[in-house]
Design a protein around this motif. Structure first.
Motif, PDB file in Angstrom:
ATOM      1  N   GLN A  13      23.066  56.329  -7.135  1.00 50.85           N
ATOM      2  CA  GLN A  13      22.770  57.597  -7.815  1.00 50.85           C
ATOM      3  C   GLN A  13      23.715  57.818  -8.989  1.00 50.85           C
ATOM      4  O   GLN A  13      23.292  58.281 -10.055  1.00 50.85           O
ATOM      5  N   LYS A  17      22.443  58.292 -12.778  1.00 53.06           N
ATOM      6  CA  LYS A  17      22.749  59.509 -13.539  1.00 53.06           C
ATOM      7  C   LYS A  17      23.593  59.200 -14.767  1.00 53.06           C
ATOM      8  O   LYS A  17      23.401  59.811 -15.829  1.00 53.06           O
ATOM      9  N   GLN A 166      25.193  65.630 -12.841  1.00 55.34           N
ATOM     10  CA  GLN A 166      23.909  66.319 -12.810  1.00 55.34           C
ATOM     11  C   GLN A 166      23.952  67.602 -13.640  1.00 55.34           C
ATOM     12  O   GLN A 166      23.027  67.890 -14.393  1.00 55.34           O
TER      13      GLN A 166
END
Length: 184
Positions: A13, A17, A166
């Motif tokens: 992840q 990202k 994020q």
């Protein structure tokens, strides 16, 4: 501490990202993947240099990826051979000066740098466990020599970093905030 499968997913992840943010900011993927795994021999040598047992989730990360160059801008997760990077000694000396001039404490003598870069003002250090305790090492993050956050383990640091990525992606997607009511 998260499971090995969860850590693999977390790293995937992070990589995804980081690449997404690169595309939003620079229109190209400039993210390098993390390094190859460390060996048990690498870990043993590193722990001997540290002078204390490595925090378990950091150890588990290094057995997956022995560092990550340009993890956060030019800041690297150093890995077991981080002190061998050509810029390490000079950068550590500059960081020492920042802590001496502006810091509340100077981790250079007691702690082990984990995230460090040539041109960054953010650092992560692994602090040894308290003498005589059964506790594991912990992590402290600094900005301009000031303590900004403590983490119980490396998994927590990586998870927080993912959340920060994020949030940055969301800000990049929204674009600059508009002016006042007059459209300025």
């Amino acid at each position: 501490m998260i499971s090995s499968e969860q850590r693999i997913g977390l790293v995937a992840q992070l990589l995804e990202k980081k690449r997404e943010l690169d595309m939003l900011m620079f229109d190209e993927d400039m993210t390098e993947p993390p390094s190859r795994p460390a060996t048990e021999k690498d870990i043993a040598r590193f722990e001997k240099l540290c002078g204390f047992p490595m925090e378990p989730s950091y150890r588990a990360f290094l057995l997956l990826h022995d560092g990550w160059i340009n993890f956060d801008g030019d800041a690297a997760i150093l890995g077991t051979k981080g002190s061998e990077l050509e810029w390490f000694e000079e950068t550590l000396e500059m960081v020492w000066e920042v802590f001496e001039d502006f810091g509340d404490e100077n981790p250079i003598d007691d702690a082990v740098p984990v995230v460090l870069g040539e041109d960054t003002n953010n650092y992560l250090f692994m602090w040894p466990p308290e003498k005589g305790s059964d506790e594991a090492a912990t992590f402290r993050e600094y900005e301009h020599g000031k303590l900004t956050r403590s983490y119980r383990d490396f998994d927590e640091y990586l998870t927080e970093f993912l959340q920060s990525l994020q949030e940055t992606i969301e800000i990049e997607r929204e674009g600059p905030e508009g002016g006042d009511d007059d459209g300025q």
